[in-house]
Motif scaffolding. Structure first.
Motif, PDB file in Angstrom:
ATOM      1  N   LEU A 203      -9.065  -6.455   7.599  1.00 50.39           N
ATOM      2  CA  LEU A 203      -8.698  -6.636   6.200  1.00 50.39           C
ATOM      3  C   LEU A 203      -7.629  -7.733   6.093  1.00 50.39           C
ATOM      4  N   ILE A 204      -7.940  -8.782   5.320  1.00 47.06           N
ATOM      5  CA  ILE A 204      -7.026  -9.921   5.197  1.00 47.06           C
ATOM      6  C   ILE A 204      -6.530 -10.046   3.753  1.00 47.06           C
ATOM      7  N   PHE A 205      -5.217 -10.064   3.593  1.00 49.96           N
ATOM      8  CA  PHE A 205      -4.580 -10.350   2.312  1.00 49.96           C
ATOM      9  C   PHE A 205      -3.874 -11.700   2.444  1.00 49.96           C
ATOM     10  N   MET A 206      -4.387 -12.753   1.814  1.00 49.31           N
ATOM     11  CA  MET A 206      -3.747 -14.069   1.892  1.00 49.31           C
ATOM     12  C   MET A 206      -2.902 -14.288   0.643  1.00 49.31           C
ATOM     13  N   ILE A 207      -1.615 -14.567   0.853  1.00 49.76           N
ATOM     14  CA  ILE A 207      -0.649 -14.652  -0.244  1.00 49.76           C
ATOM     15  C   ILE A 207      -0.456 -16.095  -0.702  1.00 49.76           C
ATOM     16  N   CYS A 208      -0.552 -16.302  -2.003  1.00 54.33           N
ATOM     17  CA  CYS A 208      -0.295 -17.616  -2.606  1.00 54.33           C
ATOM     18  C   CYS A 208       0.698 -17.415  -3.756  1.00 54.33           C
TER      19      CYS A 208
END
Length: 254
Positions: A203-208
């Motif tokens: 599970l990947i949460f990429m923060i911008c």
């Protein structure tokens, strides 16, 4: 973050507190609120002093009951007795959120749900390379304009120093320099977990984030840690079949 907090709180030069009588409980609330707004003019009003309240023309109102007034200012509905958690929630509200009305009793939406979007949500059945996943996600953010030029390169550069894969298969990658055009979290569910540098990721949460909203990072990281620290929550999220189901699970579990 401290400079941003000072800037946000200085926007409010006058504060009104509304209680049933404007007496003892109002003074207790005033004492608590003043710990956040140290150099602000704070006045208390009873429910029968609405004309005086409108004449005071505050920048924000804290009230224990629903108000019918003409002022177009933010209203926060509170309890008569504020605890430390309520004060923390007010601080987060002022720093991080735009609102017209808000009740401290609202618990229906998890904080990070506000940054999740269906156009940045993907269930992946085919990927076998973690870095390629990050490249795909970061380029999507950059090409859609949510991230500035070079966003993808900054994400991969940050990952090259130390992987952002943490416990229970959750990864939280982000650029080495926070400088986005929008505040969002891109999500990728890996149906077939990938092993990278001896760590499994599913599970990947990429923060911008925008540079001026860097203060959000601490709160987002705290929420993501709460997710990854609960293996059952991670399992349910990885098995979500749609974006709506994923968000509903976040709101239910966090």
């Amino acid at each position: 973050m401290e400079k941003q907090a000072i800037y946000e709180f200085r926007k409010y030069n006058s504060i009104a507190i509304v209680c049933s009588s404007g007496g003892g409980s109002a003074q207790l609330i005033k004492f608590k609120i003043s710990s956040l707004f140290e150099k602000t003019n704070i006045k208390t009003f009873s429910l029968i002093q609405m004309k005086e309240l409108e004449k005071f023309n505050p920048d924000i109102i804290f009230s224990i009951c629903e108000l019918d007034i003409k002022l177009e200012v933010p209203i926060v509905y509170i309890k008569e007795l504020l605890d430390d958690y309520d004060i923390l929630r007010i601080k987060e509200l002022i720093m991080f959120e735009k609102f017209k009305e808000y009740s401290l009793e609202n618990k229906g939406q998890a904080f990070i749900s506000k940054f999740l979007r269906s156009d940045y949500f993907n269930i992946d059945n085919d990927s076998i390379d973690y870095i390629e996943c990050l490249e795909d996600m970061s380029k999507n953010i950059e090409l859609k304009g949510a991230g500035n030029y070079g966003y993808s390169e900054k994400v991969l550069k940050r990952e090259s120093f130390a992987t952002n894969i943490y416990i229970n298969g959750v990864a939280t990658p982000h650029p080495i320099d926070i400088d986005g055009n929008e505040n969002l979290i891109s999500v990728k569910i890996l149906q077939n977990p990938i092993v990278f540098e001896g760590k499994k990721v599913s599970l990947i949460f990429m923060i911008c984030l925008k540079k001026e909203n860097i203060g959000l990072y601490k709160k987002i990281s705290s929420s993501l840690y709460e997710i990854m620290n609960d293996i059952e929550t991670v399992r349910l999220l990885v098995n979500a079949k749609t974006f709506k189901e994923f968000v509903a699970l976040i709101n239910q579990r966090i």
